[in-house]
Design an enzyme around this catalytic site. Structure first.
Site, PDB file in Angstrom:
ATOM      1  N   HIS A  69       0.843  -1.204   0.000  1.00  0.00           N
ATOM      2  CA  HIS A  69       0.000   0.000   0.000  1.00  0.00           C
ATOM      3  C   HIS A  69       0.870   1.242   0.000  1.00  0.00           C
ATOM      4  O   HIS A  69       1.927   1.271   0.627  1.00  0.00           O
ATOM      5  CB  HIS A  69      -0.950   0.018   1.202  1.00  0.00           C
ATOM      6  CG  HIS A  69      -0.287  -0.225   2.523  1.00  0.00           C
ATOM      7  ND1 HIS A  69       0.061  -1.483   2.955  1.00  0.00           N
ATOM      8  CD2 HIS A  69       0.102   0.620   3.509  1.00  0.00           C
ATOM      9  CE1 HIS A  69       0.626  -1.399   4.150  1.00  0.00           C
ATOM     10  NE2 HIS A  69       0.674  -0.124   4.508  1.00  0.00           N
ATOM     11  N   HIS A 101       0.794   5.082   1.165  1.00  0.00           N
ATOM     12  CA  HIS A 101       0.102   6.097   1.961  1.00  0.00           C
ATOM     13  C   HIS A 101       0.160   7.421   1.201  1.00  0.00           C
ATOM     14  O   HIS A 101       1.223   7.822   0.734  1.00  0.00           O
ATOM     15  CB  HIS A 101       0.809   6.318   3.307  1.00  0.00           C
ATOM     16  CG  HIS A 101       0.782   5.155   4.235  1.00  0.00           C
ATOM     17  ND1 HIS A 101      -0.136   5.046   5.257  1.00  0.00           N
ATOM     18  CD2 HIS A 101       1.570   4.044   4.325  1.00  0.00           C
ATOM     19  CE1 HIS A 101       0.097   3.917   5.937  1.00  0.00           C
ATOM     20  NE2 HIS A 101       1.122   3.307   5.396  1.00  0.00           N
TER      21      HIS A 101
HETATM   22  P1  AMP Z   1       1.501   0.275   7.441  1.00  0.00           P
HETATM   23  O1  AMP Z   1       2.084   0.572   8.808  1.00  0.00           O
HETATM   24  O2  AMP Z   1       2.255   0.966   6.334  1.00  0.00           O
HETATM   25  O3  AMP Z   1       1.346  -1.210   7.213  1.00  0.00           O
HETATM   26  O4  AMP Z   1       0.073   0.936   7.442  1.00  0.00           O
HETATM   27  C1  AMP Z   1      -1.123   0.225   7.489  1.00  0.00           C
HETATM   28  C2  AMP Z   1      -2.256   1.223   7.488  1.00  0.00           C
HETATM   29  O5  AMP Z   1      -3.462   0.547   7.237  1.00  0.00           O
HETATM   30  C3  AMP Z   1      -2.425   1.974   8.815  1.00  0.00           C
HETATM   31  O6  AMP Z   1      -2.253   3.374   8.574  1.00  0.00           O
HETATM   32  C4  AMP Z   1      -3.855   1.615   9.242  1.00  0.00           C
HETATM   33  O7  AMP Z   1      -4.533   2.686   9.851  1.00  0.00           O
HETATM   34  C5  AMP Z   1      -4.492   1.216   7.930  1.00  0.00           C
HETATM   35  N1  AMP Z   1      -5.609   0.307   8.035  1.00  0.00           N
HETATM   36  C6  AMP Z   1      -5.645  -0.866   8.702  1.00  0.00           C
HETATM   37  N2  AMP Z   1      -6.852  -1.453   8.559  1.00  0.00           N
HETATM   38  C7  AMP Z   1      -7.603  -0.623   7.779  1.00  0.00           C
HETATM   39  C8  AMP Z   1      -8.936  -0.665   7.271  1.00  0.00           C
HETATM   40  N3  AMP Z   1      -9.758  -1.680   7.532  1.00  0.00           N
HETATM   41  N4  AMP Z   1      -9.359   0.362   6.503  1.00  0.00           N
HETATM   42  C9  AMP Z   1      -8.548   1.405   6.232  1.00  0.00           C
HETATM   43  N5  AMP Z   1      -7.270   1.483   6.666  1.00  0.00           N
HETATM   44  C10 AMP Z   1      -6.803   0.493   7.437  1.00  0.00           C
END
Ligand code: AMP
Ligand code: ZN
Length: 139
Positions: free
Chosen positions: A101, A103
């Protein structure tokens, strides 16, 4: 391909709701539920890859095709003049969700999102050593 234990694959499949921003054949963008700034968004491939380096070049190109437009739309919608794109690979790099993903984080003057960016310096010769080690893996 999807992973039955992956929360983002469940979002792609419609099994978990999201605030969808954009979708095409390869990519989905939605709002992050834990925003570091209002409008914080995620752009993900619809296919499950854990880290960016696992992605075939064509799949990565398909994913990133929408990044300029989604980033610009997020920043504009929030009235921001800039945005950061962050992409974490591996737990050591603060990757919590094991599905690639990007950001997209809209930025405003005086906002509360800060980087610790400890810029250093190389010992003589070390830069060339590292560059050669990387080049040899790309050759
Ligand atoms: P990372 O630390 O780069 O793996 O970031 C994962 C991101 O996914 C975090 O910013 C979470 O807030 C986000 N996240 C986790 N579950 C969900 C969800 N169901 N819908 C939207 N964002 C999510
Ligand atoms: Zn997944």
């Amino acid at each position: 391909m999807s992973d039955s234990d992956c929360i983002f694959c469940k979002i792609v499949a419609g099994e978990i709701p999201c605030a969808k921003l954009y979708e095409d054949d390869s990519a989905l963008a939605f709002l992050d539920i834990g925003p570091v700034a209002e409008g914080h968004a995620l752009l993900i491939p619809k296919t499950h890859y854990v880290t960016l380096d696992e992605m075939p070049a064509d799949a990565a190109a398909d994913l990133l095709r929408s990044l300029p437009a989604v980033g610009g739309a997020v920043a504009e919608a929030l009235g921001c003049e800039g945005f950061n794109v962050l992409q974490n690979n591996g737990a050591v790099a603060q990757q919590l969700v094991g599905h690639v993903h990007f950001h997209i984080i809209p930025r405003s003057v005086g906002d509360e999102f800060h980087f610790n960016w400890p810029a250093g310096a190389y010992e003589p010769g070390r830069m060339d050593e590292i560059a050669e080690a990387v080049r040899s893996r790309l050759a």
